[in-house]
Enzyme design. Sequence first.
Site, PDB file in Angstrom:
ATOM      1  N   VAL A  47      27.461  86.990  -5.991  1.00 16.73           N
ATOM      2  CA  VAL A  47      27.376  85.572  -6.347  1.00 16.73           C
ATOM      3  C   VAL A  47      27.550  85.399  -7.855  1.00 16.73           C
ATOM      4  CG1 VAL A  47      25.891  83.511  -6.338  1.00 16.73           C
ATOM      5  CG2 VAL A  47      25.919  85.043  -4.355  1.00 16.73           C
ATOM      6  N   CYS A  48      27.061  86.349  -8.626  1.00 13.32           N
ATOM      7  CA  CYS A  48      27.070  86.239 -10.091  1.00 13.32           C
ATOM      8  C   CYS A  48      28.450  85.960 -10.683  1.00 13.32           C
ATOM      9  CB  CYS A  48      26.451  87.474 -10.724  1.00 13.32           C
ATOM     10  SG  CYS A  48      24.744  87.744 -10.214  1.00 13.32           S
ATOM     11  N   PRO A  49      29.504  86.699 -10.300  1.00 11.90           N
ATOM     12  CA  PRO A  49      30.794  86.403 -10.919  1.00 11.90           C
ATOM     13  C   PRO A  49      31.284  84.988 -10.622  1.00 11.90           C
ATOM     14  CG  PRO A  49      31.010  88.216  -9.331  1.00 11.90           C
ATOM     15  CD  PRO A  49      29.562  87.852  -9.415  1.00 11.90           C
ATOM     16  N   LEU A  52      29.367  82.725 -13.059  1.00 12.91           N
ATOM     17  CA  LEU A  52      29.757  82.925 -14.455  1.00 12.91           C
ATOM     18  C   LEU A  52      31.157  82.395 -14.726  1.00 12.91           C
ATOM     19  CD1 LEU A  52      28.245  86.466 -15.074  1.00 12.91           C
ATOM     20  CD2 LEU A  52      27.306  84.253 -15.737  1.00 12.91           C
TER      21      LEU A  52
END
Length: 188
Positions: A47-49, A52
Amino acid sequence: MESIINSQLPKFKVQAFQNGNFKTVSSEDVKGKWAIFFFYPADFTFVCPAELVDIAEKYDQFQSMGVEVYSVSTDSHFVHKAWHDASESIRKIKYPMLADHTGALSRAFGVMIEEEGVAYRGTFLVNPEGKIKLAEIQDNSIGRNADELLRKVEAAQFVATHDGEVCPAKWKKGEATLKPSIDLVGKI
């Protein structure tokens, strides 16, 4: 539990990766500016990319509003660079990626998951006086939305410069605000 809203930005000094370089970022660098601290669990995750990159695609808008964005994870600045070098998506990021490998900054903002050594997804808006004006913490399985964050920054900046006015639900820049008074009681 004491609220973090209107508390002072914690003092910190960490390493960061930005635009191909390592640098030091401290609480002193944030003074006098609007800033977003965007905590996420870890580099090289799922989920992070997406989050970001969503912020990266709006970075110019945040900058035009006088807002610096700081992404923060418990990875080192070396891992941030490796992720940047390995991922076409992460290469889009122009804002500083703070390295909180000791977890001190994550603990100061109340997002550290001690047993995992990573942070919850936490979003914090700090005003130029160093006060935290927005704090959202959510489970790591739930992604965030940069458009909604932009709207909230606009609202925070509006009320900071318009004493006595508040922004109602779903308020967008240019729309009507409210001036709380006895005349409004029961009429909204």
